[in-house]
Design a protein around this motif. Structure first.
Motif, PDB file in Angstrom:
ATOM      1  N   PHE A 173       0.840  -1.209   0.000  1.00  0.00           N
ATOM      2  CA  PHE A 173       0.000   0.000   0.000  1.00  0.00           C
ATOM      3  C   PHE A 173       0.874   1.258   0.000  1.00  0.00           C
ATOM      4  O   PHE A 173       0.618   2.200  -0.762  1.00  0.00           O
ATOM      5  CB  PHE A 173      -0.915   0.008   1.229  1.00  0.00           C
ATOM      6  CG  PHE A 173      -1.675   1.301   1.379  1.00  0.00           C
ATOM      7  CD1 PHE A 173      -2.819   1.539   0.632  1.00  0.00           C
ATOM      8  CD2 PHE A 173      -1.226   2.284   2.262  1.00  0.00           C
ATOM      9  CE1 PHE A 173      -3.506   2.747   0.753  1.00  0.00           C
ATOM     10  CE2 PHE A 173      -1.916   3.493   2.383  1.00  0.00           C
ATOM     11  CZ  PHE A 173      -3.054   3.719   1.631  1.00  0.00           C
ATOM     12  N   ARG A 250      -6.058   7.119   1.606  1.00  0.00           N
ATOM     13  CA  ARG A 250      -5.354   7.943   0.621  1.00  0.00           C
ATOM     14  C   ARG A 250      -6.282   8.412  -0.499  1.00  0.00           C
ATOM     15  O   ARG A 250      -6.243   9.575  -0.887  1.00  0.00           O
ATOM     16  CB  ARG A 250      -4.182   7.159   0.036  1.00  0.00           C
ATOM     17  CG  ARG A 250      -3.254   7.961  -0.860  1.00  0.00           C
ATOM     18  CD  ARG A 250      -1.905   7.270  -1.032  1.00  0.00           C
ATOM     19  NE  ARG A 250      -2.054   5.911  -1.529  1.00  0.00           N
ATOM     20  CZ  ARG A 250      -1.172   4.916  -1.285  1.00  0.00           C
ATOM     21  NH1 ARG A 250      -0.086   5.150  -0.578  1.00  0.00           N
ATOM     22  NH2 ARG A 250      -1.386   3.727  -1.768  1.00  0.00           N
ATOM     23  N   CYS A 251      -7.117   7.506  -1.013  1.00  0.00           N
ATOM     24  CA  CYS A 251      -7.915   7.885  -2.191  1.00  0.00           C
ATOM     25  C   CYS A 251      -9.412   7.708  -1.983  1.00  0.00           C
ATOM     26  O   CYS A 251     -10.203   8.124  -2.824  1.00  0.00           O
ATOM     27  CB  CYS A 251      -7.454   7.099  -3.418  1.00  0.00           C
ATOM     28  SG  CYS A 251      -8.013   5.393  -3.425  1.00  0.00           S
ATOM     29  N   CYS A 271      -6.067   3.140  -5.496  1.00  0.00           N
ATOM     30  CA  CYS A 271      -4.692   3.590  -5.737  1.00  0.00           C
ATOM     31  C   CYS A 271      -3.698   2.441  -5.881  1.00  0.00           C
ATOM     32  O   CYS A 271      -2.535   2.667  -6.208  1.00  0.00           O
ATOM     33  CB  CYS A 271      -4.258   4.590  -4.669  1.00  0.00           C
ATOM     34  SG  CYS A 271      -4.356   3.975  -2.987  1.00  0.00           S
TER      35      CYS A 271
HETATM   36 ZN   LIG Z   1      -6.463   4.063  -2.228  1.00  0.00          ZN
END
Ligand SMILES: [Zn+2]
Length: 275
Positions: A173, A250-251, A271
């Protein structure tokens, strides 16, 4: 299953408690009676780990090789016990001196071996990011020739020693790598980043006893260690591990899970999409 940082810390604790002593070695449960008799009373020269394997070196070219497997534990007291401490549960091997007692329970391997046999185990293992003398190119050569996915390869102890399921999920990740990427399609720069990151993250696991992979916490722990403090951490947090169905930090895409090589893999469907 304990990951490499746990074994590294365990080797350090066993070494601190027993190196230089001649511990009484017994097998209260009885399944290691003959092996215990071979090493009991010998001087213990040192304890080291490589990946998930533990090696206790006794004088006279005699070693005890331990692998905890999925459920094994090896507990070291920090003073106050004696060889007469009560035995709790199925203790395969007990080490005892006037000052310390350590109990091994439920290992998959507990055997007296020779230096040659230790060398043979080490030869089958990939480099361990916790050891300064490890060569990441050994792992790279195995990765770049493989059609297997990077998620499988990171868990293969002959590729990389000590990395378990949590670190594999989190490190993929952190570098936006799709877990399905075939080894031969991983770029050398990506591998370099993953290796360097493991070299950075695993010692934080040794220092704190927790797997620290979320960048904010990584920085916090590094700063505390830099000040010579032992960092205090709340519950372990992760970005993707065991967070299936939740949004990616994150996304925002959904975190997914699937069984790979017998263990649940977690990754972000956004992501970490395959490129
Ligand atoms: Zn992501």
């Amino acid at each position: 299953m304990p990951e490499g940082h746990t074994l590294y810390a365990l080797a350090r604790d066993l070494h601190a408690a027993f190196a230089g002593t001649a511990p009484l070695v017994t097998s209260p449960q009885g399944r290691f009676t003959d092996g215990a008799a071979l090493v009991s009373g010998r001087r213990l020269l040192g304890v080291t780990s490589r990946g998930k394997h533990l090696f206790l070196e006794f004088e006279g070219d005699t070693w005890v090789h331990v692998h905890l497997g999925l459920i094994g534990t090896f507990t070291v007291d920090h003073g106050g016990w004696t060889a007469e401490a009560p035995v709790v549960g199925q203790v395969r091997m007990r080490l005892a001196t006037d000052q310390h007692v350590a109990d091994l329970r439920g290992p998959t391997v507990c055997a007296v071996v020779t230096a040659e046999e230790v060398a043979a185990v080490l030869a089958r293992l990939g480099p361990d990011p916790l050891r300064a003398d490890s060569d990441p190119d050994v792992a790279w050569r195995r990765i770049t020739r493989s059609n297997r996915s990077i998620a499988e390869l990171l868990m293969d102890q002959s590729v990389l020693a000590g990395v378990g399921n949590v670190y594999r999920c989190e490190v993929l990740f952190r570098h936006r790598l799709s877990p399905a990427t075939e080894g031969r399609r991983v770029r050398p720069t990506s591998w370099g980043l993953v290796w360097d990151d493991l070299v950075r993250l695993l010692p934080l696991g040794v220092a704190t006893g927790r797997i620290v992979t979320v960048e904010e916490q990584v920085l916090e722990v590094e700063a505390a260690l830099g000040r010579g403090e032992v960092p205090r951490l709340e519950e372990r947090t992760s970005a993707v591990y065991k967070r299936d169905g939740q949004p990616c930090p994150r996304c925002g895409a959904r975190i997914r899970t699937r069984l790979v090589a017998g263990r649940n893999l977690f990754w972000c469907g956004g992501c970490q999409r395959r490129r």
